[in-house]
Structure formats: C-alpha cells, structure tokens
Scaffold this motif. Sequence first.
Motif, PDB file in Angstrom:
ATOM      1  N   TRP A  69       5.317   3.973 -11.718  1.00 29.18           N
ATOM      2  CA  TRP A  69       5.628   4.190 -10.165  1.00 29.18           C
ATOM      3  C   TRP A  69       7.177   3.958  -9.762  1.00 29.18           C
ATOM      4  O   TRP A  69       7.591   5.118  -8.945  1.00 29.18           O
ATOM      5  CB  TRP A  69       4.882   3.083  -9.322  1.00 29.18           C
TER       6      TRP A  69
ATOM      7  N   GLU B  51      13.466   4.569  -8.382  1.00 26.22           N
ATOM      8  CA  GLU B  51      14.004   3.153  -8.360  1.00 26.22           C
ATOM      9  C   GLU B  51      14.731   2.756  -9.589  1.00 26.22           C
ATOM     10  O   GLU B  51      15.608   2.089  -9.747  1.00 26.22           O
ATOM     11  CB  GLU B  51      12.858   2.170  -7.905  1.00 26.22           C
TER      12      GLU B  51
ATOM     13  N   ILE C 166      -5.287 -12.686 -13.143  1.00 33.89           N
ATOM     14  CA  ILE C 166      -5.125 -11.680 -12.159  1.00 33.89           C
ATOM     15  C   ILE C 166      -3.830 -11.899 -11.261  1.00 33.89           C
ATOM     16  O   ILE C 166      -3.350 -10.977 -11.074  1.00 33.89           O
ATOM     17  CB  ILE C 166      -6.621 -11.530 -11.343  1.00 33.89           C
TER      18      ILE C 166
ATOM     19  N   ARG D   9      -0.661 -11.130 -13.032  1.00 36.83           N
ATOM     20  CA  ARG D   9      -0.270  -9.780 -13.142  1.00 36.83           C
ATOM     21  C   ARG D   9       0.545  -9.204 -12.291  1.00 36.83           C
ATOM     22  O   ARG D   9       1.700  -8.364 -12.751  1.00 36.83           O
ATOM     23  CB  ARG D   9      -1.540  -8.643 -13.136  1.00 36.83           C
TER      24      ARG D   9
ATOM     25  N   ARG E 271       4.472  -7.893 -13.473  1.00 38.78           N
ATOM     26  CA  ARG E 271       5.035  -6.582 -12.955  1.00 38.78           C
ATOM     27  C   ARG E 271       6.365  -6.490 -12.137  1.00 38.78           C
ATOM     28  O   ARG E 271       7.256  -5.746 -12.538  1.00 38.78           O
ATOM     29  CB  ARG E 271       4.011  -6.038 -11.758  1.00 38.78           C
TER      30      ARG E 271
ATOM     31  N   HIS F 154       4.157   4.264  -1.473  1.00 38.40           N
ATOM     32  CA  HIS F 154       4.044   2.904  -2.303  1.00 38.40           C
ATOM     33  C   HIS F 154       3.107   2.127  -1.686  1.00 38.40           C
ATOM     34  O   HIS F 154       2.303   1.443  -2.661  1.00 38.40           O
ATOM     35  CB  HIS F 154       5.420   2.285  -1.970  1.00 38.40           C
TER      36      HIS F 154
ATOM     37  N   MET G  65      -0.335   3.460  -3.090  1.00 41.26           N
ATOM     38  CA  MET G  65      -0.544   3.391  -4.561  1.00 41.26           C
ATOM     39  C   MET G  65      -0.855   2.249  -4.859  1.00 41.26           C
ATOM     40  O   MET G  65      -1.726   1.711  -5.882  1.00 41.26           O
ATOM     41  CB  MET G  65       0.760   3.912  -5.015  1.00 41.26           C
ATOM     42  N   GLU G  66      -0.318   0.941  -4.212  1.00 37.58           N
ATOM     43  CA  GLU G  66      -0.711  -0.344  -4.313  1.00 37.58           C
ATOM     44  C   GLU G  66      -2.150  -0.378  -3.958  1.00 37.58           C
ATOM     45  O   GLU G  66      -2.805  -1.111  -4.950  1.00 37.58           O
ATOM     46  CB  GLU G  66       0.152  -1.375  -3.608  1.00 37.58           C
TER      47      GLU G  66
ATOM     48  N   TRP H 228      -4.038   1.356  -6.746  1.00 36.14           N
ATOM     49  CA  TRP H 228      -4.379   0.535  -8.093  1.00 36.14           C
ATOM     50  C   TRP H 228      -4.972  -0.792  -8.001  1.00 36.14           C
ATOM     51  O   TRP H 228      -5.808  -1.166  -9.018  1.00 36.14           O
ATOM     52  CB  TRP H 228      -2.792   0.040  -8.412  1.00 36.14           C
ATOM     53  N   ARG H 229      -5.099  -1.544  -6.932  1.00 35.94           N
ATOM     54  CA  ARG H 229      -5.738  -2.838  -6.889  1.00 35.94           C
ATOM     55  C   ARG H 229      -7.520  -2.536  -6.697  1.00 35.94           C
ATOM     56  O   ARG H 229      -8.240  -3.304  -7.018  1.00 35.94           O
ATOM     57  CB  ARG H 229      -5.391  -3.717  -5.580  1.00 35.94           C
TER      58      ARG H 229
ATOM     59  N   SER I  30      -8.637  -1.393 -10.118  1.00 35.50           N
ATOM     60  CA  SER I  30      -8.357  -2.790 -11.258  1.00 35.50           C
ATOM     61  C   SER I  30      -9.318  -3.539 -10.687  1.00 35.50           C
ATOM     62  O   SER I  30      -9.627  -4.561 -11.171  1.00 35.50           O
ATOM     63  CB  SER I  30      -7.271  -3.242 -11.294  1.00 35.50           C
TER      64      SER I  30
ATOM     65  N   GLU J 285      -9.537  -5.311  -8.093  1.00 36.52           N
ATOM     66  CA  GLU J 285      -9.026  -6.483  -7.495  1.00 36.52           C
ATOM     67  C   GLU J 285      -9.290  -6.545  -6.158  1.00 36.52           C
ATOM     68  O   GLU J 285      -9.680  -7.667  -5.543  1.00 36.52           O
ATOM     69  CB  GLU J 285      -7.566  -6.644  -7.617  1.00 36.52           C
TER      70      GLU J 285
ATOM     71  N   TYR K 174      -7.579  10.684  -7.918  1.00 32.91           N
ATOM     72  CA  TYR K 174      -8.264   9.587  -8.229  1.00 32.91           C
ATOM     73  C   TYR K 174      -9.670   9.818  -7.561  1.00 32.91           C
ATOM     74  O   TYR K 174     -10.553   8.907  -7.365  1.00 32.91           O
ATOM     75  CB  TYR K 174      -7.725   8.296  -7.471  1.00 32.91           C
TER      76      TYR K 174
ATOM     77  N   ILE L 262      14.424  -0.128   0.281  1.00 27.80           N
ATOM     78  CA  ILE L 262      13.846  -0.098  -1.246  1.00 27.80           C
ATOM     79  C   ILE L 262      13.269  -1.223  -1.568  1.00 27.80           C
ATOM     80  O   ILE L 262      12.135  -1.573  -1.972  1.00 27.80           O
ATOM     81  CB  ILE L 262      14.886   0.625  -2.256  1.00 27.80           C
TER      82      ILE L 262
ATOM     83  N   ARG M 148      10.105  -2.136   0.226  1.00 29.40           N
ATOM     84  CA  ARG M 148       8.948  -1.557   0.033  1.00 29.40           C
ATOM     85  C   ARG M 148       7.953  -2.591  -0.745  1.00 29.40           C
ATOM     86  O   ARG M 148       6.856  -2.610  -0.635  1.00 29.40           O
ATOM     87  CB  ARG M 148       9.140  -0.316  -1.012  1.00 29.40           C
ATOM     88  N   HIS M 149       8.836  -3.389  -1.823  1.00 32.47           N
ATOM     89  CA  HIS M 149       7.914  -4.252  -2.559  1.00 32.47           C
ATOM     90  C   HIS M 149       7.286  -5.445  -1.720  1.00 32.47           C
ATOM     91  O   HIS M 149       6.094  -5.865  -2.095  1.00 32.47           O
ATOM     92  CB  HIS M 149       8.663  -4.852  -3.807  1.00 32.47           C
TER      93      HIS M 149
ATOM     94  N   ARG N 212       4.204  -3.645  -0.009  1.00 27.01           N
ATOM     95  CA  ARG N 212       3.011  -3.630  -0.851  1.00 27.01           C
ATOM     96  C   ARG N 212       2.282  -4.880  -1.152  1.00 27.01           C
ATOM     97  O   ARG N 212       0.986  -4.814  -1.076  1.00 27.01           O
ATOM     98  CB  ARG N 212       3.522  -3.042  -2.452  1.00 27.01           C
TER      99      ARG N 212
ATOM    100  N   GLU O  18      -2.518  -8.190   0.086  1.00 24.34           N
ATOM    101  CA  GLU O  18      -2.845  -9.574   0.450  1.00 24.34           C
ATOM    102  C   GLU O  18      -3.887  -9.587   1.593  1.00 24.34           C
ATOM    103  O   GLU O  18      -4.887 -10.100   1.691  1.00 24.34           O
ATOM    104  CB  GLU O  18      -2.023 -10.455   0.444  1.00 24.34           C
TER     105      GLU O  18
END
Lengths: 289, 289, 289, 289
Positions: free
Chosen positions: B112, B118, B256, B259, B263, D105, D108-109, D112-113, D116, D118, D140, D256, D259-260, D263, D268
């Motif tokens: 990603w 990035e 979990i 993870r 990442r 972003h 996609m998070e 992904w969760r 998986s 989660e 997907y 940038i 973004r994290h 996500r 959460e």
Amino acid sequence: MNTTVNHNLAKLLISCPEKPGIISTVTNFLLEHKANIVHFDQHTTDPQAGKFFMRIEFDLEDFDSSFEKLEQDLHVLAQNYALDWTLSSKKQMKRMAIFVSKADHALMELIWRWKSKEIEVEIPMVISNHADLKEVVEGYGIPYYHIPMIKEKKEDAEQKALELLEGKVDFIVLARYMQILSPNFISKFPNQIINIHHSFLPAFVGANPYVRAFNRGVKLIGATAHYVTNDLDEGPIIEQDVQRINHRYTAEDLKIAGRHVERRVLAEAVSWHVEDKVIVHGNKTIVFA
Amino acid sequence: MNTTVNHNLAKLLISCPEKPGIISTVTNFLLEHKANIVHFDQHTTDPQAGKFFMRIEFDLEDFDSSFEKLEQDLHVLAQNYALDWTLSSKKQMKRMAIFVSKADHALMELIWRWKSKEIEVEIPMVISNHADLKEVVEGYGIPYYHIPMIKEKKEDAEQKALELLEGKVDFIVLARYMQILSPNFISKFPNQIINIHHSFLPAFVGANPYVRAFNRGVKLIGATAHYVTNDLDEGPIIEQDVQRINHRYTAEDLKIAGRHVERRVLAEAVSWHVEDKVIVHGNKTIVFA
Amino acid sequence: MNTTVNHNLAKLLISCPEKPGIISTVTNFLLEHKANIVHFDQHTTDPQAGKFFMRIEFDLEDFDSSFEKLEQDLHVLAQNYALDWTLSSKKQMKRMAIFVSKADHALMELIWRWKSKEIEVEIPMVISNHADLKEVVEGYGIPYYHIPMIKEKKEDAEQKALELLEGKVDFIVLARYMQILSPNFISKFPNQIINIHHSFLPAFVGANPYVRAFNRGVKLIGATAHYVTNDLDEGPIIEQDVQRINHRYTAEDLKIAGRHVERRVLAEAVSWHVEDKVIVHGNKTIVFA
Amino acid sequence: MNTTVNHNLAKLLISCPEKPGIISTVTNFLLEHKANIVHFDQHTTDPQAGKFFMRIEFDLEDFDSSFEKLEQDLHVLAQNYALDWTLSSKKQMKRMAIFVSKADHALMELIWRWKSKEIEVEIPMVISNHADLKEVVEGYGIPYYHIPMIKEKKEDAEQKALELLEGKVDFIVLARYMQILSPNFISKFPNQIINIHHSFLPAFVGANPYVRAFNRGVKLIGATAHYVTNDLDEGPIIEQDVQRINHRYTAEDLKIAGRHVERRVLAEAVSWHVEDKVIVHGNKTIVFA
C-alpha cells in the motif's frame, strides 16, 4: 539530553536567507578559529529561496582567550553575509524568573529539574500574585516576591515586576501564572517568555480548557508550551503533548491528569530554550531537539 | 517525510574517524561541484576521538552532466580523508524483494505504501515458501515466486532464491517470513536484509513472543525492525514501537493487536532504509529521520 | 482518577472460580445492605471454567453503623461461595513506607502526589540505607530512618526495618532502593511491596539496564512497576511505559530520560494499589484502572 | 479485541436514569434466562442522580430457542424500569456501507481489517462520488456505486444513495468522503454515520486542517472519528489520536503522516461500533473498549 557538562562548549544559532555555500562559510570560519564542531543542525524552509537556520555546538581550545576574538570576528562575518545570530557559552548560565499563581505543579517540576541539574539555569527569583508558595520556594534558597495583582492597578504591579527583573533575568517562565501580561511588559522580553497552556492549542483557546474539553467529550487532553506574544494563546508553539482519557474522567479528573502533561511539556520546552535549541521563525518554532 | 519528488536530488552518507574540519572539507567539496545542500545531518560518538557520521541531501544543477564527475572526485576525496561513503540519487530507485510466509499484514502495508508512493522503491519480486499470497501479489503486477521450504533442502531453496535475486534486487524485507536465513545467504546482503520481530527486543528473543508476553503479563507489546545478522534477533535495531494492552487481552488478542505495530514499525524502517537515512555502526544504527 | 473524596465509599475486591450467577449474588447482597454501587468492574479468564475477578465501589448510607454489619455478613457469603475477598473503606487510609537509596526522583514524585492529594495515603516513614535524603524527607514532616546496609549484616538491617514497620505500615514502595530483599522479609508483605525497575521487563533483567539498553541500541527505553517476589525482577507487573530515544543519547542520557518514565510508572502503580484497583493472579495482575 | 468468535454470544446495551438495584435487576433477569455473563461494563455519570449505562456480553445455552424469549421478556423489563436498550447477537452481523471520494487509505484499511476478520461486518456496498476506486473495490467482490455529486443536484444524489441503502445497511462509514450530508439524509441514520476528521477536533474544525495545522506550527497532528450530526464536526467523538511531527514537515508531509493516524483512528472507532461498545450520551460517547 544532558551529558556531562563541558564548560568549553559554545552554541551558535544562525538565521539568514537561503544562499549557496552558507554551511561552508560558517564551518570554515569555525575551523579557522580552532573550534571543534560537536553538534550541527540545520533546516531550510525552501532550498531555492527560503530561510536558512543553523545551530552549531562547538568546543574551543583555550576557551577563555579565544572566545572573545571569535565573537568579534563573527560580527564581521554576520554583516558580510546578512546573518542573524546569537552566540552563547556554557560559562554564561541563563537566568530564569518563574511567575506563579497558586498551583505548584509546574513550579515544582522546574525546581526539581533545576536541583537535579537536568535544566542548567540560574533562578534569581520567583514572582507571584499570591503568597501561597512563598515558603516552599524560599526553602530552596530562591527569593520569592509577592506582588498582589489588583485589576485596576495591573500596570503598577507589572512595573514593580519589571524593576525586580531589570538586569537580573534573561527569560521568564509562566508556570501557570493565570494573568495576561500587557503588550508593554511583553515587549521587554521578546520571545523570552514561555507560557504553558492547558490544552492542545489551538483547541480550547482561552479560559477553562479542561471544563470545555470535558463538555466536548474529547478522548485526549493536552498541554502546549509557547512563547508569549500580544495575541493571547497564539504565540509560537515550542512543545505539545497529550494524554489519553475516557468517559470516566470528570472535569476535575481532567485537570488532575492534565497537570502531569503540563509539567512534562513545560519542562521540555524550558530545557530546549535553555540549551538554545529553539529558533522562532514567524509564528512557528524550529526546535533542534 | 515525502515531499514532492525532486529527481535532481542526491544523498551522500559518510562515516569516518572523527577529525577536525571534516564538515568544512565535505561542504567545500560540494560547493565546488555546485551542489546545493538541502538537508544536512551529523552525528559523532565522541567529539574527541569517536566516529563521525554525516548525511547530506543535495541538489545538483545540471544533474546528468555533473553527477558522474562529482562521484569520481568523491573517490579521491574519500581516499585522502579515509571516508566510508555511499552516494545515491533519486534517479536510481532502490529495488526491494519481499519475503513472506502466510501472513499478509506486513506485506500489504508495504504494497500500500509503495502504491501510494510513500515508499519510493521498485518491487521486482515477492518470494514465499507458501503459495497463499500468490494471487493478491500478482494482482498488483508483482512477480511472485513460490519456493517451498523443505527442512532437509533448505540450502537448495536458498540457492534458488539467490538466483532469482541476482542482479535484480538491492535489499530484502522479511515481512513475517518465519524462516531463519543461513550465514551464506546473509553474507550476500550485508546490512541489506530487514526483518520485523514481533516483540520489543531484546525481550522475548526467539519464537512465540506473543504467547510469552501473555504468560509474563506485560502491559505493553511491541515490535522491532532490525537488520539481519548471523546472531538471531541480535542485529542492529532500526525502529521499535509498542502498544498498550491490558489483562483482557488473550494471547490471540495480543497477536492481532501486535500486527498493527508490526506494520507500522516495518514500514517506517523500510522507508528510512530507502531514503538512505540509516547508517549501521557496529550493532547499532544511526537513524537520521 | 481522583474525584472529590467521598468518605462513605467502600471498595470490595473478589476473586473466585467462575460460576453462574456470581454477579447477581454479590449485587443482591449489596442491595440488601443498602449499598449503592458507584463503580463496577469485572474480569474472567474464561467464562466456562476460569477464574472470576470483581471490583465494586459502593456508597453506604449510614456508613458508620452499617459497614461493620456488611463486613460480618460478607464473611458468611464468602464461605458459602468460596470467595477470596478484601473490603476497604476510604475511612481507613492505607499506610505506605518508602524505601530509598540515594536517588530522589521516584521519592519526590510520590511525595508530591501525596501532598497534592493525588495519592491518598499515609506515609509513616521513609527508610534508607543512606542518609542523603534525610533532610528533604523530614522537611515534609515524614520520619526518616537511616539503616546502613553492610553486606555481611544484611539480616540485621532487615530485622531493624521490620521492627520499625511492624503494625505501622500496610505496604512498601521501593523507590529505587537498589537492595535485594530476603525471602524472609518479602514473606511479611506478600504482594504488598512495589518495586520500580528501570527497563521494560523482561528486557534487561538484573543490573545496569540503561548501560545494556545503550549497548543493545534500542530505540525505546522503559520502566516497569511490579510486585516483589523471591524471583528477582519476575514478580507480577503492575504498569509499564516507554520513552522514545535515539542515537544521540549516551548511556548517561538514557538514565536521565528514564527517570521521568520511572516516576510516572511508579506513581501510577502506587495510585492503583492504593485505590485497590490491582488484583494479583498468579504471576500477573488484573488492573481495573 | 477479537477472541475466537462465539456465535452464541449476545450483547446488551442499557441506558437509564440512575436508580438503586439496577445491576441486580438486570443480572437476575439474565440469570433466570440461563444467560452466562462473559463481560460486564458499567458507567454512571453521577451515582446519586445521574444517568446509568451498562454493557453486558453473555452466552446463551440453547441460543436459537432461548434468544427470542429473552428478547420478548426484555421488552417487559425495560418498560417497568424505563430502560433504553439494544440487544444484538453475533449471529446478526452488522451491515456497513462505506462512502469514499478519491483517497483510498481509510477505505483500504477497513477492507483489510474486514478481510482479516478483525472487524466482523458485512460490506454490502461502497458508494462514491467518483469512479476512481471502482476497480479495486470490486476486486474484493464488493459492489461499488458511482453517484456523481453535482452541487445543484445534491438532493438527487442523496436520494439515489438512500434508495441503494434502504433495508440493506445498518450503518455508514465516511472514509474521507469529503461531502457534507444533508439533515434529511442524516436523520435516516441517527448515530449510525461515522466520519473521520483529519484533525484533533475541536482544533481546525472545517476545511483544510493540515494546511492550517502547518500554518499554526503545531507539534502534533491528529485525527478524530465521530458520529455525524447536523452540526458539522461537532458530533459525538468516538476516538482520537495524534502523531508527533516537527518543523521539517511540509503541509504535504503532514497530510501523508496524518493518513496513518486517520486509518488507525477510524478502524478503531468502526470496530467498537460493530462490537456495540459505544453508547452516545448527548454530545459525548461512552466507549466500553
């Protein structure tokens, strides 16, 4: 960080318009003066046409005989290259006045770090609009001046404080002082007054941030150390941090939890200021921490 | 940080024994070659007799015609001053192989960040001892090689991987690869293999860190990105971080929660490696982040 | 958290094998005794066949006349249901002895939080193997006992301490005491001695964690508060936290930075212990914070 | 936390005015229905006259035959005691629509969760005012609806969305949707629309928070997940977090880095919403995380 004190250490801060070769010019200058660079930090807002900032720590062989010469020559260099600069040495310890009101947490943190030599500074005086903390401060051998603050006579009170400070103090820390300083007072200490605000500014600008944080239901509370300017809570931010809270916290709990963030944030900011690691650039700071 | 890409940007890393004037020497050299310093970082383990490290980002006017000359002259300079150095440019993108097993979280994070630019890198291949992630990797246009790992034929499997990598890859990321590489394999990529370990090393060295963290009752779990050496889990640490947990977390919950730390920590470490911000010094790293 | 003190508040901690209806049973019991539940926390290691833990804060109308009766009836209830329990009330303040050596940071943090009523506790004494901190402690009106520690006469020194503590103290905090207590001493205060270790255990078990952290090149340093058992550094962990560091930190810098984590972590752990928020379960803790 | 899924698990959320015996009443009720409490959380805004909140996870023997009965009896109990309540079971998975614009972003998070496991949820659709992310979402197996947003025809666009959502979706996540929803739209999903704002609200309310954070010179940037109400950026906050930055970050770098945080914070918040761990109380949330 506080490694073993090296009293032959000097710190040079430089700001100037970005220009090619500025690093070479300054490091060559230091080499010629037999200065050994111990630490070097640099920042530019834009490599093409921005503003350039530099902080250099250096050792001087034969400090006592050569520091003065270096300082004189620096005047010439600075004129030729249009540099703003400040030069300081470990030998000249900064002198810090602390302004407090009734709360002791920020004050005690500063005093503890001063006593343990984490913050290497002189504290010629504590000034307060209340007498509450007189005994504890004097117990540490620090003079305490109680200047009552009567709303209509604020000017007189400030004048009294200025007289006490005159020639004795390099910078001021408002350790939860809770009074707004006048533009006249602030103008005597430009970028030399550090305040701790009990929120992550710019959220909750103004009074009662903890009550407002409680009412807004935020999940983090914070604290902000900043230089004081005439725009309340708008001065250059030096440091900020937050603490996680949850729905169980009452407004009073927020206040208590927040004290620890305030202590930490203010102490960090003061320590960086003392180490000449902060350069003010407009309404922001460059912190070479 | 990832500002707009400047393809005339080069990065110079230098390590050498501490000596007076080294900063002047190198910055003068760059000035003579019309390089404009954009960013400068420096570290010394001891200003008297330690080791000196320097990272310089610079712009070159007329990059294509002048970069080669600068590189040649640097060889001479380096010999004269006993410098270890690497020079890289934005034009030569690093090539990264990713080794995975069955878990996809570290892999997907890298992909990603690669897709979103990035982390600016080429990914010539993903290698795995399982076929599970083939489809998803190939969906991104990245070749996927499945090399089964049979305990008795580990050498063969590594040989196959080495052949695939030969000349095509600059560094390797073990994104939860779960296999121990042989000293022979590691010797082909010295300080060029990054692993993510699922604990705050040196706690829980070895296998099953989450189960052991659960059994020990720790209140924080962590992850560690490090360069791979022959001493398992003992290589130079690039980055670490932790996450708060509590008594409600089962061993499976720790895995979990962990993870996400893995990442983040791995992606940071890879991004710094790609930006040439990491210098290995003995069993430690200098990270100019 | 520390809301306004309510002296009619009691705290009930219960551990027992998981069984259906245990929450009903206990809350019915409290209702019958006119107890108003203010806060309720619960944890089970496994809803089928695990161990069950519960913490209840409750108000009692007519506290003085009804608390004793409730306590008596609880004995009966506990027998019928095989409950382990402790009951405490805000009226009976816990009594804490602090053991120190020469470093004052952890001690001063505890004293500051005690003075500011963040930690509501009595401090009947500070015990030290050195005289260094006598003056500062006595300045707060707290008795200070200097019991020199001679290696060959450790038993005598511990005996002297036990005599001082006898009947006067509920729990002990080792605020950087730097001495290993004997199994005999520990057996007198089971799960009632809190130590602060200067690493994120189980990393750097044993002596000199900061030097070893420096040598290993970690990017985070930590501190761990735990109950003391006969297995050195292996007791149940109450709280841990970390602080980010980087390659610039010397071993001495780590020690200085670490002090602040130690202060914070120890003070949190002590505050939870005082509030009866910690239940030991084997080698772990349940913390209802 | 996500332990192994237990499909006989149900979750009961209750809000009511504080009254004595409420915990007993509800736990007795559950005991009579052979429900085994797995997890219990409680909060009261004021034990005397406040509001009371409770979350109970419980196992039901013979789930299929007894759940319905329990639900019916709960209606009666709730009327008698003036309880607000919701009851859900792991068997009825929540259905989540994701609204996006061009940035991938946050989307996609969540995906992904979800993949998986989660976040255990169904994703019946993604709706966007742009076509950019169509291919990746459909890859997907998730239906993607492109509804262009023309300023003058916003009402039509919303109407189209409402028709798609009707009966198919329980809640909506705005994963950087960048459009303001109308009061009419919001009224269809009260406290069921989660937005991610790219600042630590209430700082930088409104547009372009990263640019404004850059201009203000803050040292932390943040993100806030909150329920959407008619007052823009003023809805109940579910989760917030921050990331440390420094003077080197450009406004683009902030975006940038941010973004994290976005996500993490959004994922959460969504996970807690899905697990029925969030109760809205006025303009705040109780989060039993």
